[in-house]
Design an enzyme around this catalytic site. Sequence first.
Site, mmCIF file in Angstrom:
data_model
loop_
_atom_site.group_PDB
_atom_site.id
_atom_site.type_symbol
_atom_site.label_atom_id
_atom_site.label_comp_id
_atom_site.label_asym_id
_atom_site.label_seq_id
_atom_site.Cartn_x
_atom_site.Cartn_y
_atom_site.Cartn_z
ATOM 1 N N THR A 382 0.880 -1.177 0.000
ATOM 2 C CA THR A 382 0.000 0.000 0.000
ATOM 3 C C THR A 382 0.912 1.220 0.000
ATOM 4 O O THR A 382 2.095 1.126 0.354
ATOM 5 C CB THR A 382 -0.955 0.025 1.225
ATOM 6 O OG1 THR A 382 -1.758 -1.146 1.219
ATOM 7 C CG2 THR A 382 -1.865 1.238 1.258
ATOM 8 N N GLU A 421 -7.505 -7.797 -3.052
ATOM 9 C CA GLU A 421 -8.263 -7.159 -1.974
ATOM 10 C C GLU A 421 -9.345 -8.064 -1.387
ATOM 11 O O GLU A 421 -9.865 -7.768 -0.308
ATOM 12 C CB GLU A 421 -8.903 -5.887 -2.535
ATOM 13 C CG GLU A 421 -8.803 -4.677 -1.665
ATOM 14 C CD GLU A 421 -7.398 -4.140 -1.571
ATOM 15 O OE1 GLU A 421 -6.837 -4.186 -0.469
ATOM 16 O OE2 GLU A 421 -6.849 -3.676 -2.583
HETATM 17 N N1 GLY Z 1 -5.601 -3.700 1.685
HETATM 18 C C1 GLY Z 1 -5.268 -3.041 2.873
HETATM 19 C C2 GLY Z 1 -6.333 -2.137 3.356
HETATM 20 O O1 GLY Z 1 -7.120 -1.641 2.572
HETATM 21 O O2 GLY Z 1 -6.424 -1.914 4.527
#
Ligand code: GLY
Length: 571
Positions: A382, A421
């Site tokens: 991220t 996701e």
């Molecule tokens: N995929 C990590 C988050 O959205 O928290």
Amino acid sequence: MTLALRWHVLLISFLLGTSAAFAADNPTPSTHATQLAQRPGRAGIASANALATEAGFEVLAKGGNAFDAAVAVASTLSVVEPESSGIGGGFMATMHIAAGNRDVFIDARETAPAGVNAKDYLNADGSPNRDTSLKGPLSAGIPGEPAGLAWLAKHYGKVPLTVSLAPAIRTARDGFKPDSRLLGAIQEEQKNLQRWPASAAKYLPNGKVPTDGEIWRDPEQARTLELLAQYGQSGFYSGETAQKLVDAVQAAGGHWTLKDLSSYRVKERAPITVDYHGYKVITAPPPSSGGVAIAEILNILSGFDLSKLDEVHRVHLVIESMRRAFRDHNDYLGDPDFVKMPLDMLLSPYYADGLRQTILPDKATPSSMLAPSNGVDPGMHTTHFSIIDADGNMVAITSTVNYVLGSTFVAKDTGVLLNDEMDDFALVPNKPNVYGLLGSKANAPEPGKRMLSSMSPSIVIGPDRTAVIGSPGGSTIITQVLEGILAFIDGGDAHQVVAYKRFHHQYMPDVVSVEPGAFDAATSEALTRMGYTLKDREPWGFMNVVIWDRRTNKLDAASDPRRPDGLGKVQ
Ligand code: GLY
């Protein structure tokens, strides 16, 4: 907290009424009129990659504003930092629009395809199948990032996508030198990339990991970005790109359809706001759990003057507040379009008062008093970037493909690396996901539903200074952003805020993850005596922060020192 105690806290909250910390799904005017009177006159951008930061300045120089610059930064990160975010993923943005003095939140989070089938994520014995939830096309939600970029350009930008996407298209076409982190990610995921021919072709040219210093090109992503630039949202979600995405996903066993893509919509939501000792924190609402948790923690901490406490007791109170907020995260939160959540209660200062009463002054509260579970350490995938432009527009964007290099699945002929996701759903109730986070029915997968996130892009407006702040880090996003906010409120400048050593507690596992050097030996010993289990953990970060000192009208931008490739710059 025992069940009885939790109901007691709920009862106190309902009896005393609720606060206005959460607003309905309409963007709200900022209460800080000081924002209107001033403009910084210069711009600050901090992102995890120097090419992306420079792309933002390039678009500002072409007449763009902070939101156009955000399109340039995000799309360039899709090319140069694909291990963290990209057009195959999604983002969340907390924004302040100077004209009109408005705060808005953009939800460009992925959605589950209509054909989602919970059984795909289970082994024969009913245990979670982490391969299908983390690798390959079944792990991918319908991307939100391309629609989000088109939304930013259409509703908030000043220049067309052909201008704001130009730096990313050029970088993809002409090539760039991948940084050591991207090369490390390709090395780490080499075996998975080899499972899908288009992934191997993109990331393992000539069958091997690119070497340091080699120029690397991404012409297929350049073409996909060009179609997005030319046609906006429909340039990705229908026509040539959509057909290629669906064909590739279905050929590899996934369930995407053209309708899943054409029905994707960006959601504009009211951000969560919380007042903490004179600072207004504007942050992410569901389907992120981040803002709710940060608000709950700050509401609990607002009953203390942390500046008057010694280090041990300050850390103790912060950990206990984290523990309680993460417990609620597990129980209640999901996609607001699908589940009813007791947000008025969770964000109420009276609810926080009740929780504060349950903190023992000199002793850790074992999480086992609350409910059993377990978990694993999160990774650092991220990305986050922060922008303030010369007019005082602000944008905090956290963007992700979830785990390192997302699903590792590239859709043939598109250059699009898909996210993984789907693992952010509670695929098996009360079994931890890859970040060790638990979930309940509220976050169960359903067609078209957004999976819960920890992303916490935030803007903090104090009496004299404003910060745009955020971080990657899976479940630690929430606590890292919280600690960044506290460091800013303590007076830290942008460089101090991003460098501050961090710690994390997420209720389960009942362990305090500690960045080496965060506590001195005496503090560690005292916390251990109070009942805490401390565990060193790496990596942390990478936070990117822009601070505007409104007294001196100076901007300060900093990228996390834990990462040499980032760049915070003011010009
Ligand atoms: N995929 C990590 C988050 O959205 O928290």
